[in-house]
Every structure is written in C-alpha cells, then in structure tokens.
Design a protein around this motif. Structure first.
Motif, PDB file in Angstrom:
ATOM      1  N   THR A 134       0.841  -1.190   0.000  1.00 38.31           N
ATOM      2  CA  THR A 134       0.000   0.000   0.000  1.00 38.31           C
ATOM      3  C   THR A 134       0.884   1.251   0.000  1.00 38.31           C
ATOM      4  OG1 THR A 134      -1.666  -1.256   1.212  1.00 38.31           O
ATOM      5  CG2 THR A 134      -1.938   1.116   1.141  1.00 38.31           C
ATOM      6  N   ALA A 135       1.947   1.215   0.788  1.00 36.20           N
ATOM      7  CA  ALA A 135       2.890   2.340   0.791  1.00 36.20           C
ATOM      8  C   ALA A 135       3.530   2.481  -0.599  1.00 36.20           C
ATOM      9  CB  ALA A 135       3.961   2.120   1.854  1.00 36.20           C
ATOM     10  N   TRP A 136       3.855   1.363  -1.200  1.00 36.02           N
ATOM     11  CA  TRP A 136       4.448   1.389  -2.547  1.00 36.02           C
ATOM     12  C   TRP A 136       3.482   2.021  -3.549  1.00 36.02           C
ATOM     13  CZ3 TRP A 136       8.157   1.636  -5.826  1.00 36.02           C
ATOM     14  CH2 TRP A 136       8.012   1.199  -7.145  1.00 36.02           C
ATOM     15  N   ALA A 137       2.190   1.699  -3.398  1.00 35.85           N
ATOM     16  CA  ALA A 137       1.194   2.271  -4.314  1.00 35.85           C
ATOM     17  C   ALA A 137       1.203   3.798  -4.227  1.00 35.85           C
ATOM     18  CB  ALA A 137      -0.196   1.721  -3.974  1.00 35.85           C
ATOM     19  N   PHE A 138       1.241   4.317  -3.026  1.00 33.79           N
ATOM     20  CA  PHE A 138       1.252   5.774  -2.862  1.00 33.79           C
ATOM     21  C   PHE A 138       2.562   6.378  -3.372  1.00 33.79           C
ATOM     22  CE2 PHE A 138      -2.359   5.205   0.050  1.00 33.79           C
ATOM     23  CZ  PHE A 138      -3.158   6.260  -0.375  1.00 33.79           C
ATOM     24  N   GLU A 139       3.649   5.660  -3.153  1.00 33.88           N
ATOM     25  CA  GLU A 139       4.936   6.151  -3.643  1.00 33.88           C
ATOM     26  C   GLU A 139       4.931   6.233  -5.166  1.00 33.88           C
ATOM     27  OE1 GLU A 139       8.203   4.075  -1.795  1.00 33.88           O
ATOM     28  OE2 GLU A 139       9.558   4.710  -3.420  1.00 33.88           O
ATOM     29  N   HIS A 153      -3.829  -4.323  -7.495  1.00 33.16           N
ATOM     30  CA  HIS A 153      -3.998  -4.175  -8.938  1.00 33.16           C
ATOM     31  C   HIS A 153      -3.380  -2.856  -9.385  1.00 33.16           C
ATOM     32  CE1 HIS A 153      -6.723  -4.570 -12.744  1.00 33.16           C
ATOM     33  NE2 HIS A 153      -5.452  -4.769 -12.998  1.00 33.16           N
ATOM     34  N   LEU A 154      -2.096  -2.735  -9.124  1.00 37.40           N
ATOM     35  CA  LEU A 154      -1.377  -1.530  -9.551  1.00 37.40           C
ATOM     36  C   LEU A 154      -0.901  -1.687 -10.979  1.00 37.40           C
ATOM     37  CD1 LEU A 154       0.860  -0.953  -6.392  1.00 37.40           C
ATOM     38  CD2 LEU A 154      -1.408  -0.010  -6.900  1.00 37.40           C
ATOM     39  N   ARG A 155      -0.413  -2.876 -11.290  1.00 36.51           N
ATOM     40  CA  ARG A 155       0.174  -3.102 -12.609  1.00 36.51           C
ATOM     41  C   ARG A 155      -0.717  -4.055 -13.394  1.00 36.51           C
ATOM     42  NH1 ARG A 155       5.852  -5.952 -11.459  1.00 36.51           N
ATOM     43  NH2 ARG A 155       5.912  -5.860 -13.726  1.00 36.51           N
ATOM     44  N   GLY A 195      -1.282  -7.090 -26.685  1.00 35.11           N
ATOM     45  CA  GLY A 195      -0.005  -6.723 -26.095  1.00 35.11           C
ATOM     46  C   GLY A 195      -0.188  -6.042 -24.751  1.00 35.11           C
ATOM     47  N   LEU A 196       0.915  -5.736 -24.116  1.00 36.50           N
ATOM     48  CA  LEU A 196       0.856  -5.085 -22.816  1.00 36.50           C
ATOM     49  C   LEU A 196       0.915  -3.576 -22.988  1.00 36.50           C
ATOM     50  CD1 LEU A 196       3.239  -7.375 -20.750  1.00 36.50           C
ATOM     51  CD2 LEU A 196       0.862  -6.834 -20.171  1.00 36.50           C
ATOM     52  N   PRO A 197       0.229  -2.829 -22.107  1.00 34.79           N
ATOM     53  CA  PRO A 197       0.320  -1.370 -22.194  1.00 34.79           C
ATOM     54  C   PRO A 197       1.747  -0.910 -21.912  1.00 34.79           C
ATOM     55  CG  PRO A 197      -0.849  -2.041 -20.202  1.00 34.79           C
ATOM     56  CD  PRO A 197      -0.640  -3.276 -21.015  1.00 34.79           C
ATOM     57  N   GLY A 198       2.128   0.190 -22.497  1.00 37.81           N
ATOM     58  CA  GLY A 198       3.487   0.695 -22.326  1.00 37.81           C
ATOM     59  C   GLY A 198       3.819   0.943 -20.867  1.00 37.81           C
ATOM     60  N   ASP A 199       2.853   1.505 -20.152  1.00 34.54           N
ATOM     61  CA  ASP A 199       3.099   1.819 -18.753  1.00 34.54           C
ATOM     62  C   ASP A 199       2.543   0.707 -17.878  1.00 34.54           C
ATOM     63  OD1 ASP A 199       4.076   3.269 -16.734  1.00 34.54           O
ATOM     64  OD2 ASP A 199       2.478   4.769 -16.698  1.00 34.54           O
ATOM     65  N   GLU A 200       2.965  -0.517 -18.191  1.00 38.53           N
ATOM     66  CA  GLU A 200       2.387  -1.700 -17.544  1.00 38.53           C
ATOM     67  C   GLU A 200       2.338  -1.580 -16.034  1.00 38.53           C
ATOM     68  OE1 GLU A 200       2.685  -4.914 -15.148  1.00 38.53           O
ATOM     69  OE2 GLU A 200       4.662  -4.555 -15.986  1.00 38.53           O
ATOM     70  N   GLU A 201       3.400  -1.015 -15.443  1.00 40.81           N
ATOM     71  CA  GLU A 201       3.481  -1.030 -13.980  1.00 40.81           C
ATOM     72  C   GLU A 201       2.540  -0.051 -13.294  1.00 40.81           C
ATOM     73  OE1 GLU A 201       7.430  -1.151 -12.448  1.00 40.81           O
ATOM     74  OE2 GLU A 201       8.031  -2.611 -13.971  1.00 40.81           O
ATOM     75  N   ARG A 202       1.872   0.805 -14.073  1.00 35.91           N
ATOM     76  CA  ARG A 202       0.903   1.732 -13.485  1.00 35.91           C
ATOM     77  C   ARG A 202      -0.451   1.612 -14.142  1.00 35.91           C
ATOM     78  NH1 ARG A 202       4.121   6.601 -11.737  1.00 35.91           N
ATOM     79  NH2 ARG A 202       6.265   5.953 -12.024  1.00 35.91           N
ATOM     80  N   SER A 203      -0.694   0.559 -14.854  1.00 38.56           N
ATOM     81  CA  SER A 203      -1.937   0.545 -15.614  1.00 38.56           C
ATOM     82  C   SER A 203      -3.016  -0.341 -15.006  1.00 38.56           C
ATOM     83  CB  SER A 203      -1.666   0.156 -17.071  1.00 38.56           C
ATOM     84  OG  SER A 203      -1.092  -1.117 -17.102  1.00 38.56           O
ATOM     85  N   VAL A 214      -5.513   3.669  -9.996  1.00 40.57           N
ATOM     86  CA  VAL A 214      -6.277   4.901 -10.201  1.00 40.57           C
ATOM     87  C   VAL A 214      -6.695   5.521  -8.861  1.00 40.57           C
ATOM     88  CG1 VAL A 214      -8.442   5.785 -11.163  1.00 40.57           C
ATOM     89  CG2 VAL A 214      -7.074   4.133 -12.459  1.00 40.57           C
ATOM     90  N   LEU A 215      -7.071   4.687  -7.911  1.00 44.14           N
ATOM     91  CA  LEU A 215      -7.501   5.223  -6.619  1.00 44.14           C
ATOM     92  C   LEU A 215      -6.389   6.015  -5.945  1.00 44.14           C
ATOM     93  CD1 LEU A 215      -9.607   2.848  -7.127  1.00 44.14           C
ATOM     94  CD2 LEU A 215      -9.825   2.771  -4.637  1.00 44.14           C
ATOM     95  N   PHE A 216      -5.178   5.500  -6.055  1.00 48.02           N
ATOM     96  CA  PHE A 216      -4.054   6.176  -5.407  1.00 48.02           C
ATOM     97  C   PHE A 216      -3.682   7.454  -6.144  1.00 48.02           C
ATOM     98  CE2 PHE A 216      -3.881   1.648  -4.463  1.00 48.02           C
ATOM     99  CZ  PHE A 216      -3.919   1.683  -3.084  1.00 48.02           C
ATOM    100  N   GLU A 217      -3.706   7.365  -7.479  1.00 50.14           N
ATOM    101  CA  GLU A 217      -3.437   8.562  -8.294  1.00 50.14           C
ATOM    102  C   GLU A 217      -4.438   9.668  -7.973  1.00 50.14           C
ATOM    103  OE1 GLU A 217      -3.727   7.146 -12.319  1.00 50.14           O
ATOM    104  OE2 GLU A 217      -1.819   8.117 -12.796  1.00 50.14           O
ATOM    105  N   ASN A 218      -5.716   9.292  -7.936  1.00 51.99           N
ATOM    106  CA  ASN A 218      -6.760  10.272  -7.661  1.00 51.99           C
ATOM    107  C   ASN A 218      -6.549  10.933  -6.307  1.00 51.99           C
ATOM    108  OD1 ASN A 218      -8.049   9.775 -10.067  1.00 51.99           O
ATOM    109  ND2 ASN A 218      -9.614   8.419  -9.178  1.00 51.99           N
TER     110      ASN A 218
END
Lengths: 995, 280
Positions: free
Chosen positions: B22-27, B234-236, B251-259, B264-268
C-alpha cells in the motif's frame, strides 16, 4: 506429576459471556457445521432406525470467561457490548457468579462447550486482555470456548462420537456436555500452576546394561539407538560423572533424526540388481544430493546446505531463499495446529536464514487418505481424511494468511496409506539483501530470545517426529502438539527485519525442533554458551528447567547481539510490543553451561555434542519383484476414461483449497495459480516479482508422484525432478537458472528394503539434477512415516517431493496454460513412450505394474531449453506441461481453462523410437512420459517455432477451433474423444469442492 | 517545479500485512508514504496532523481475534478518538482497505453517523476465506479516491478480494435507504447483467453475500472510504489474472506497472491532496 491443578474454590468473581447470532441473520458457521455434522452422522451412525432428519438445529456461540478480583457485572456488560459482540447481528448474555448457569434445555437438545486444554495456546486470550486494558479493565484472567447447541435424535454414544470426531479434538480440547434436566454444570475454566521446587537430577549411566540403556532411551522419549547411548555413557565415564537430565536431553535433541539427518548421512552398504556385490556410501547425502550441486557448480548458488534455507542470487543486490519442511506427525494428531505450526516453522527458517530474509511466498504440498473413505474404515487412533484435510488446509490458511505471506504453489496426492500418517510439506521463499547472507557469532555476544513465551508446547517434538505413530499416539504424544499464534510471529518478523537493517545482531536462528537446545547449541557450537534458564519468559509457572530448555513453543528466534547494540534492540522490540530477553552470552569457553536458580545444571562439551555422535552403519537392499509387463485391454470408451481421470482426486481441481489461501497478498504475484477465462484453470508454475518496480521474477513449481515410488524409486526421482523443472519452464522460467529442493518422506528405514528404496531415489536425484543442471540447494527428510494398528504396520509409499524455483529475466514473458483463441496451432514437444507405470490411466483401470517414465538425457535438457527459448521469444500463446493423465488431461485443461475448443490427431504425436508398443490410442493419450510440453502457437509463427525446435521431437498435432469441443482423432483417423468443454470441466471441478 | 508530495500515513498494527504494497502504491503515485506503528501515535511520538492521507491497510489487526478489526478499533476509539475526529472533520482523506474497512466501521467513522452502529461486515455466506477477482462499479460522485483524473461515477473496475468477513449488512432498511440517499454507497459488486445498473446477487460475482452488492462505502462527505477489495493488488497490468489473455490479444500497455485499475484510486487521492492541501 502435573503442576497444573484445578483451583479449589473460586477466589474471584467469574463471569460467563455468551455471544450468539440474532435470529433472522444467516450465521454461516452454524450452517456449515450443520452440514458437517449431518454428513458425519449419515456415514457413521446409520441404521439407528430413526425416521426423519437426525438433526433439526445446530447453533454455535462464542463463550468468554472473565475472572477478576472485584469484577463488576456492569463492567462485564459494557465490555461485552463494545468488544465481544457486534450489535448489528449478535446478542450477548452475561452470567455472573451467582446466576444459574444457562437456560433450561428443550427436550431433545443438548449443549457441548468446547474448551482448550490447559496450556494449549489460545491466541484470542492475549488479544482479549489487550482489548480489556484499553477499556480500563485490568487484572482480569480470560478463557474462551465455543458452545454448540444441537437438537435432534441422538443417543449418548452418538453424542460422544460427535464430540470427539467433529466438535472437538481430544488431543487439545475438552468437551463439557449439558443435557435436558441439568440446570447447570460447573465449568471451571481456570487452572492455576505452581512452581515446583528445584530438583537437579542426574542420570547414572555407568552401571546400565545395553538393555537398560535402550529402555531409558525409549521411556524417556530420547529416540537414541544403542551405539549412541553407549557413547554418551562412555563420554561421561571419561569425565568421571553422570550426565544431568538436561544434558542428556540436549544430546538427544541434537542427535535426533530431525536435527542431523542421521540416516541419510550414515554409512550405507547397498545391494541391488545393479550392484549385486554391494556398493558403499560413506555419506549418502553428500554423495548424491550435495555432489550433484557441486558438479553443476552454478555460480548463482550463494549458500547451500549450510543455513536454514538455500540461497540463490536474484540480482546484484538481492538474493532469494527457499526451504521446504515437513510437519507430518503433529498434523496427524492435530491437523489444524500441526499444519499451522508447519507453516510457522518454515517461515522462521526463512527469518533465520542469513541475518533474516523476508518471506514472500509459501508453498504447500499434502498427501492425504481418500476423502470419501467410509468412517468405519478409519483405523482406531487415526482421524478421518476429511477431518485431516479440513484441519490441515485451515491451519495453513489461518497461519499463512495472518502472516501476510501468499500461499500460492502446491500439490495434493491421495492414497489409502496416508490415512494414519498424512504428509504436510510447507515451503517458504524469502528475499534478502546479498550483504546480509553471512552470519557469525562472536565470543561475548549476548544471547537474546525474541518473540513468544515458553510453555510445555511440543516437548519432544524433535524426537517424536522420528517414531512411528500408533493408535495410542493421540493420547501419549499430545504434549508434542503445538498450536501457533501467527500474530506473535508477524510481530517477530517486523522487529527482526528492522533490526537486521539497523545491524543490531550478528547471527540469528529459529527455535524449531529441539527448541532453545538446538538453537543455542547450533549457534554456540564454535564459541560455547552460558544460558540462565530462569530468565526465559514463561507462559505459566511449573516448567522444569529441562522443559524450558527443550520446549518447542512457537514464534521464538535466538539472536547473537553485540553488547553495545543490546539496548537499541530492546527498545525496538518494546516499541512493537515484542518480548526480547537477554538469556546469557556466547562465552568462548567451548562449553554449554546452563544455570537455573543459581545452580549449574549443564556443563557440556560443545565438541562432544556436535561431533561425538557415532556414525551409523546401515544396510540397504533393493530387489524389486520381477513383474511381468502388464497386459490390458483398452476400455470401450476413452471419453469415459478421460472423465474418470479428470475427476480422480489426484487430478481434479484444487480450487477449494487455493481460494482459501490469500495467494496475492504483498502485491508481488504476477502469474496466478488459477488461470484462464474464469480464473479456475490449473497453472503449472506461479510467478512473483520480488522487488517492486523490477521486471525480474521467480517461478515456483514442484514434482511428486508417490505411485512411482512403489514401482521404481529411482525413476520416481527422475520423474519428480523433471516435473518440477517442467512446471517452471512451462510458465516462463529459465531451466539454466532453476534450483531444486528435496524432501524425502519414507517409512521405517531400519528395514534394509525400505532404506534400499531411499538409496535408489537419492541416486535418481543425483542423475536427474546433474543431467538437467539443476542444483539442489536445500532439503529435508522425514523417516518413520508409519502407522501401527495392533500388530499391523501401514507404511506410506516412498514419497519424494522436488520443489523448484526458477528465475525469469522479464515477467512480461510469462505465459499461462489456458488456450487463448481459435485458429491457433498446437505443437507438442517431447516424445511419448509407453510409460504407464504409476499413471492415472492404470489407476483408473486398476492395472498393476508397468514402466515408470524414464528421463532421457541429455535430450531432456535440450527440450527444456528449447521450450524456454520459444517462450522467451514470445512465440507461445500458452504452454502446459504434460504430467498426470498425460496428453489427454493437459489438452482438456488447456481447452476448458481458455474455453477454446481443439482438434488434434494422435498419429502426429512424436513417439519414442524402437516401437515400444506406443501404437495405441489409449497409450498415446494417457502415457505420462517425461519432458513433454504442449504449446499454442499463432499460425504465422509455427514455422519459427518448429525451426527453433529443430532436431528435437516436436510436431504440430492440431489446432484450436471456434466451437467449444475437444476432439481427438485416433490413429485410425476416427474420433476417440469428442467432448464438450463444459462437461470436461464439470468432471474436473466437482470432486474436491467440499464447501 | 517542485511537485508537492502529499504525506501519507500507512498505519501498522500487530498483524497488519498489506502495509508495504500500500505504501508502494502511494509512492508510485507520487506521494510520500510512511509506515508507522500505531504505538507511535498512542505514545504521542507522532501526530496524525502531520499527514494528509490516513490509510488503514489490510491484514489481521491483532489477529482479528474478537472479530475483524475489533481490537484495533477498540484501542483507537478509547485512546485516539478525538484526533481521528479532527482529522476527518478537516476534510483530509482516509481510506480503509479490507481489514481497514472493518476497522473504520467498528470505529464508527463509517458510515459516519452518530448513534448506534448501523452497518457491519460479517462472515461471508460461504463461511470461507475467499481470494478471487471481482468486478466493481463506482457508485459515488463525491469520493476523491474514485473521482479524479481517471476514475468517475459509473466506472467499471476489476480488483481482487481476499477475506472471510466481508459480507456487508445493515441494521435495518432505513439505514440502507440513508446510505443510498446520502450517496454513501461507493462501490458495488456487479456481474455481466448488472454492469450498467443493479448489482451481482449470486456467488461468486457477489463473493460474500453483501446486501445490494455493496463492496465499499464512504462517509456523507466522501473523504472517508472503506472497501473490501484490494486496490493495492492491482497496480500493474500483470497483477490481473486476465493479463496473459489480454496481452495475447493486444499486447501489454506501455506503462504496464501503473496501468492496473487499483492504481487509479491512489493517483486520484494524490491529485486531490495536491490540489486541496497544497496551501498547508
């Protein structure tokens, strides 16, 4: 003598709080218990002549006992309201010391209150006391219980059976009954211990005859053999004194099979058809398992066979640890506690590797009796397999989930011979900075005990694990049962890893088998140690000093702390509410000195302790009976056979188990155990990305097939290693970065023919590991897995588990096993031979014998590498390895997991040269030959894939189709299987869904 | 330009086990998370007011021995209730995930009504711990975690659940009506037939038997969110068990590790905190 005695009269105010679900809300605990009770009654108490349902109603309530000086009713009521019950769905009732206990019971109803026996760990008690303190209620003692209210036509005998077999486990719990007409039944849940007077005992060995020595070993549960007892006697004779009881116990623990592999490391004279003149192994373990690792000489193996787990490199900064343990005998007696502490123990192995690794994944592999065994066929003293299954799965679930470690990889095998002696393998993978792998105790370091308190839990667990179980085990060995408290261990984990990063200690190991005696004995082997046993924090009064020393109480770690770091460590532990106690020092004298109440109770030479054990000389033979090649006729319908095999418990879906494990906690999971459209297909390997923000991954797998062991233990080992490698390669792991672990679970190896099968398996391990270039990095053996009923002994089949761990450079290249879509090609890699010995097909047909799958070297390594190349280049849409049930099962699983149909032709399947009889549809479909993979490939990439596989047995055998049917065309060109995916899936999913 | 890093308190207690990810998600979302043991707050070594976002992560606080989250909630209520009240009243953000949701409910911060406890999270109808992926629909227009640069009311997302006590119940029909009318229902479990409206009724799409498929709620103001599913899992893209299938198609999205949907909840939350608390 027991020092826990019932209290005479209550000195305090005792309250009973009963918390019950309010009518109108679905209470799932009662619902599922009702179901369990009914199915138990139906199978064990039939023929009672009752009409209608036996059981009308089942209610489950929680009971809390609170006892304290001047505890007032309104405080108890407010505590019950705020802390013990949920006002939205539950009601509570408080009974004070002067209240009549319990309402009158209706006719036909009865009440069973189940309490843990004194001294058995109950984690709820500690939490409850913390909660009470927050509410300002101090000095209160608490106990918890569960009360079952049942209404139905049950006689006293049925009730007792129900109490012992469903509602409680007599090994750790007591049932108090109440029947109609009884107003109250005094329940005195509090027992008070008292401190025994100091009593140092010596054990005179000097005059003892050989028979006396053996009797002493047996009666004292020392599990030492005659030569060992003699050398102890002679050692103390040379010192001119007798050993103290605790010295003798220390030696027994240190020399136990569990702690030092004395059988595998013995000198063994082995005779077999291959070696009719005999061959001597000076040290079987070194000459097979460890030699394989030396020959493979992989530079990425950082620490093997020396620490609590094997260590391999992950990248330049981090390493990965892996260890797999067994916890069989405790799980036989108390499945929930035994399996839970199995996980707890292997997690402490991870914490005790190097200066502490962080556990990131657990694995679990179980061997059980058949779940549908009639109750009447369960031998006395054994638990019904279903009870064992529920208990073991629950134990792993509750401990692993609470620890926050995903349990994600495993297997389950079923065989009647596991009824009295189930096998529970628990594995743990951790990550550790490479700079924290080395550890060394320095003289003068303080000995710190971190974690839980010490009680009588698990006394003689190390020696108990080396004796056979019997119908009396559940009564005489229940002291060896351990119940864990995962939250205590989680707190230890949090403190230990922080202390590691702050460099507060120089060495660490876990308190496992043998307790402090093994932990301190091992860590202080070079330096010596002085321990003041009075300082060990106890759960309750009354332990003798030797009990403190060898107790296997859970959740404890021993640290070597430089004196100047001691205060910081204590402060850190205090800030997280973890006990951390200075027990003494690593002395530099080379002696193991124990003190208690100012007396020296042990002064043992460390060198004798660790090097004084006489080497065992053992004989082993392997002359399996000559078996004629089996002759069998194919059943009329291969589709029926396919359904039968899919629903065989060994093959059927294990989703019921997997979903109960939190297999995704920690956010590292990138390839799940359940795959496909509906997330229920059986993945080969599971994968994790250990470091956040990195693409590097790990894949885990395993290989096990006990039925092979009955026929050919050498080939069992070959096959297990190959399957473990296939598992990880099929998911995307690199065969050249794959390490393996061995776990041998065998019967009584003092029989030369039993030891012979073990020698054969160890030889097979060597051949396979060298041939596939997969080094062993850790291992463990558990012998004497037998169950005695009267004069009949049931031995488990020789059971070898190989666990595998593989590096994957880029987790984006991982691949799952479910078919991805219609119009793709299916490529089978590896050749099929008539190898049906131990197969699911022969099990289904009831055919004995047959050839156990061989491992064809060096071809096998090339196949693994080639498949990896195809996957790494992104050319495989899906990949599944062929194992139990062969091509037919692999194909079915891929198809129904992806909900994509397929059509294949058996005449295209690459088959072994030299005939070998592989000219039958059923053989090709169900043979379990090793080193085979089925790949799904885009039509435009088939050429590239086949080119990449050039020179290897590989062929396009069919394609995926747009209709939801699996069609297999036999050698004649006619369809031999044409089944809807839905039906195949139903056969596979329904058998083990126990809900 | 100096980007403001919202300060996030990820509250640990004995048995918390989702704090690291969870801390990693916010980071990853640009915040400055700190994992802090509850003892540090109780001893007043650290103060809630130092932080912009308070997180109750998943796990088994104190073993969930007296019911999920009971001991931690009891401890916080008896020793930190005022500080928590001030934090919430200031409009700063609070999120409770899984065990954290259970704690918020027991604390009364959710649904955030005065008086008797009106909602509860109890044993799943299956009586079993379940780890499985579910489909959810955002039902809230006022919760900053669910409304922002990427998510909004009506958004369909996939997250995993992993719990034994996640069946959302209400004391009475009035409580349910009040949750609806005040817009406090944040997330619902949905299935193929209820993507647009309604909710999943049947196991496993409704994985625990929650009433009206309620998977998460907010307080009336929307700044306190509790949910049973795990957004930090479900960060990546690779967290989703379906990824091998989607990757085979496109294929995989370019920004796989944030997609991942959960990210989205953490970004918001971080975007909201930057905009709202920048002045402090």
């Amino acid at each position: 003598m027991t020092s826990l005695a019932p209290a005479e009269a209550p000195l305090y105010e005792l309250y009973e709080v009963l918390v019950t679900w309010r009518a109108g809300y679905l209470d799932p605990r009662s619902t599922s218990l009702k179901h369990q009770v009914e199915s138990f009654l139906a199978s064990s108490c039939s023929g009672g002549g009752h009409s209608g349902p036996l059981l009308a109603r089942v209610g489950v309530s929680d009971v809390y006992y609170l006892e304290g000086d001047a505890l007032e009713r309104d405080r108890v009521e407010s505590v019950s309201r705020v802390l013990l019950s949920d006002p939205v769905v539950q009601d509570f009732q408080v009974l004070g010391p002067r209240d009549v206990r319990g309402a009158a019971l209706l006719e036909g109803s009865f009440e069973a209150t189940v309490l843990k026996k004194p001294g058995v760990m109950d984690p709820v008690e500690a939490s409850l006391i913390e909660g009470l303190c927050d509410l300002g209620v101090h000095g209160v003692r608490v106990r918890t219980a569960v009360r079952y209210t049942l209404t139905g036509h049950l006689g006293p005998l049925e009730r007792r059976l129900l109490g012992d077999k469903v509602l409680s486990n007599p090994a750790i719990e007591t049932v108090f009954w109440r029947v109609p007409g009884e107003l109250s039944r005094p329940i005195l849940p509090f027992l008070r211990g008292s401190k025994p007077p100091f009593d140092r005992r010596e054990v005179p060995l000097q005059e003892l005859s050989d028979d006396d020595l053996l009797r002493l070993s047996r009666d004292g549960q020392l599990s030492l053999n005659l030569a060992e007892m003699q050398s102890i006697r002679d050692h103390f004779a040379s010192l001119g004194r007798s050993p103290s009881d605790v010295e003798l116990e220390t030696i027994a623990q240190t020399w136990s099979e569990h702690c030092c592999h004395k059988t595998l490391a013995a000198t063994i004279d082995h005779r077999s058809r291959e070696f009719p003149e005999g061959i001597r192994f000076d040290n079987l373990l070194k000459q097979t398992i460890r030699r394989a690792t030396e020959e493979v000489a992989a530079p990425w193996c950082l620490s093997v066979f020396v620490d609590n787990a094997g260590v391999i490199a992950l990248d330049d900064e981090f390493a990965v640890t892996f260890k797999v343990e067994t916890h069989n005998h405790p799980s036989a007696i108390e499945p929930y506690g035994g399996a839970g502490t199995g996980i707890g123990g292997v997690l402490r192995d991870t914490l005790g590797t190097g200066l502490g690794a962080k556990p990131i994944v657990n694995t679990d592999v179980f061997c059980f009796g058949p779940p549908d065994l009639p109750h009447g066929e369960v031998p006395p003293g054994a638990l019904h397999p279903m009870r064992v299954i529920r208990g073991v799965v629950g134990g792993v679930r509750d401990y692993g989930n609470r620890m926050g470690v995903p349990t994600a990889s495993g297997a389950v095998c079923f065989d009647r011979r596991y009824v009295g002696n189930p096998l529970v393998f628990c594995g743990s993978v951790g990550i550790i900075p490479r700079s924290r792998i080395a550890k060394r105790v320095a003289p003068g370091d303080r000995i710190y005990l971190l974690g839980g308190r010490t009680g009588r839990d698990g006394i003689h667990g190390a020696t108990f694990s080396s004796v056979e179980l019997s119908e009396h085990s559940e009564t005489i060995s229940s002291g060896a049962v351990q119940i864990g408290n995962a939250i205590t261990e989680k707190k230890v984990l949090d403190v230990l890893l922080e202390a590691r990063d702050r460099e507060l200690f120089r060495s660490v190991t876990d308190c496992g088998a043998g307790g402090l005696s093994s932990a301190v004995g091992e860590m202080g082997a070079e330096t010596g140690a002085r321990v003041v046993l009075d300082r060990v924090p106890l759960k309750y009064e009354g332990l003798k000093y030797w009990e403190i020393w060898i107790s296997e109480a859970q959740e404890r770690m021993v640290l070597a702390v430089p004196p100047e770091k001691a205060r910081e460590l204590e402060a850190l532990a205090a800030s997280e509410d973890v006990e951390c106690t200075d027990l003494g020092e690593f002395s530099g004298t080379g002696q193991l000195v124990l003190e208690f109440e100012g007396h020296q109770v042990s002064n043992l030479d460390m060198r004798f302790l660790h090097e004084g054990r006489p080497r065992n000389l053992r004989e082993s033979t392997y002359f399996p009976p000559e078996r004629p090649a089996p002759v069998w006729t194919a059943p009329e319908s291969l589709r029926k056979a396919l359904h039968g095999i899919l629903s065989a418990p060994n093959v059927a879906s294990k989703e019921w188990i997997i979903r109960q494990y939190d297999h995704e906690v920690q956010g590292r999971s990138v390839l799940k155990p359940l795959q496909g459209v509906e997330e229920d297909g059986p993945g080969d390997g599971v994968a994790f990305a250990p470091r956040f923000g990195s693409r590097r991954g790990l894949v885990l797998g395993c290989g096990i097939n006990p039925r092979h062991g009955d026929l050919d233990p050498y080939r069992m080992a070959l096959s297990a290693v190959d399957e473990a490698v296939r598992n990880v390669v099929a998911a995307g792991g690199d065969p050249d970065r794959t390490a393996i672990l061995d776990n041998f679970c065998w019967g009584n190896t003092s029989r030369p023919e039993t030891l012979g099968t073990l020698v054969e398996a160890a030889r097979g391990c060597f051949t396979a590991a060298v041939g596939l270039k997969t080094p062993f990095i850790s291992g463990k053996d558990s012998l004497n897995n037998e169950f005695r009923v009267g004069d009949r002994t049931i031995s488990i089949p020789p059971t070898l588990l190989i666990s595998s761990i593989s590096l994957v450079e880029d987790v984006h290249r991982l691949v799952s096993m479910d078919l991805k879509g219609p119009g793709n090609r299916l490529v089978l890699v590896g050749s099929t031979h008539e190898e049906l010995g131990g197969s699911q097909y022969f099990l289904y047909l009831g055919v004995e014998g047959g050839d156990v799958p061989d491992l064809r070297l060096p071809l096998a390594l090339e196949v693994h590498r080639a498949v990896h190349r195809v996957i790494r280049e992104g050319l495989a849409l899906s990949c599944h390895d062929l194992s139990e049930g062969g091509l037919a099962v692999a194909l079915s699983e891929m198809a129904f997991a992806g909900d994509v149909g397929a059509e294949v032709r058996l005449d295209r399947v690459p088959r072994g040269s030299g005939g070998g009889g592989c000219e039958r549809d059923d053989t090709i479909l169900f043979s379990e030959s090793n080193t085979r993979y089925l790949l799904e490939v885009r039509p435009d990439q088939v050429h590239a894939v086949l080119a990449s596989l050039q020179g290897l047995p590989a062929a396009e055998i069919g394609e995926t189709v747009s209709y939801h049917i699996l069609r297999v065309l036999g050698l004649s060109g006619r369809p031999v299987v044409a089944e809807s995916l839905k039906d195949l899936k139903r056969s596979w999913k329904s058998p083990l869904n126990f809900r | 330009m100096n980007v403001i890093q919202p300060r996030v308190l990820v509250l640990r207690s004995p048995g918390t086990n989702c704090d690291e990810e969870t801390a990693w998600a916010f980071e990853l979302a640009g915040a400055k998370p700190e994992r802090l043991h509850v003892g540090a707050l109780l001893r007043r070594e650290r103060m809630l007011e130092e932080f912009d976002i308070l997180v109750f992560p998943g796990g088994f606080s104190y073993g969930d021995d007296l019911g999920s989250g009971a001991v931690l909630a009891n401890r916080l209520r008896s020793r930190l209730e005022d500080d928590l009240g001030v934090f919430v009243a200031s409009g700063r953000l609070v999120i409770g995930i899984c065990n954290g949701f259970q704690v918020l409910v027991r604390l009364g911060l959710l649904p955030g009504w005065p008086g008797e406890k009106a909602v509860s999270l109890v044993e799943n109808e299956s009586n079993q711990f379940e780890d499985r992926w579910v489909t959810l629909r955002v039902e809230s227009a006022q919760c900053p975690f669910l409304n922002g640069p990427r998510g909004k009311n009506g958004w369909i997302l996939r997250l995993p659940i992993a719990h034994k006590e996640g069946r959302f119940l209400v004391r009475d029909p009035e409580s349910l009506e009040r949750l609806r009318s005040e817009g406090q229902i944040a997330l619902r479990y949905v299935d193929e037939s209820s993507l647009e409206s309604g909710w999943a009724m049947q196991f496993p799409r409704n994985p625990n038997g929650s009433i009206e498929g309620i998977a998460g709620i907010t307080n009336p103001r929307g700044n306190v969110l509790g949910l049973m599913p795990h957004p930090e899992r479900h960060l990546r893209a690779l967290h989703d068990p379906q990824w091998t299938r989607t990757a085979a198609r496109r294929g995989l999205p370019g920004d796989e590790e944030r997609s991942g949907d959960g990210f989205v909840l953490f970004e918001n939350a971080v975007a909201y905190a930057r905009a709202s608390f920048a002045s402090r």
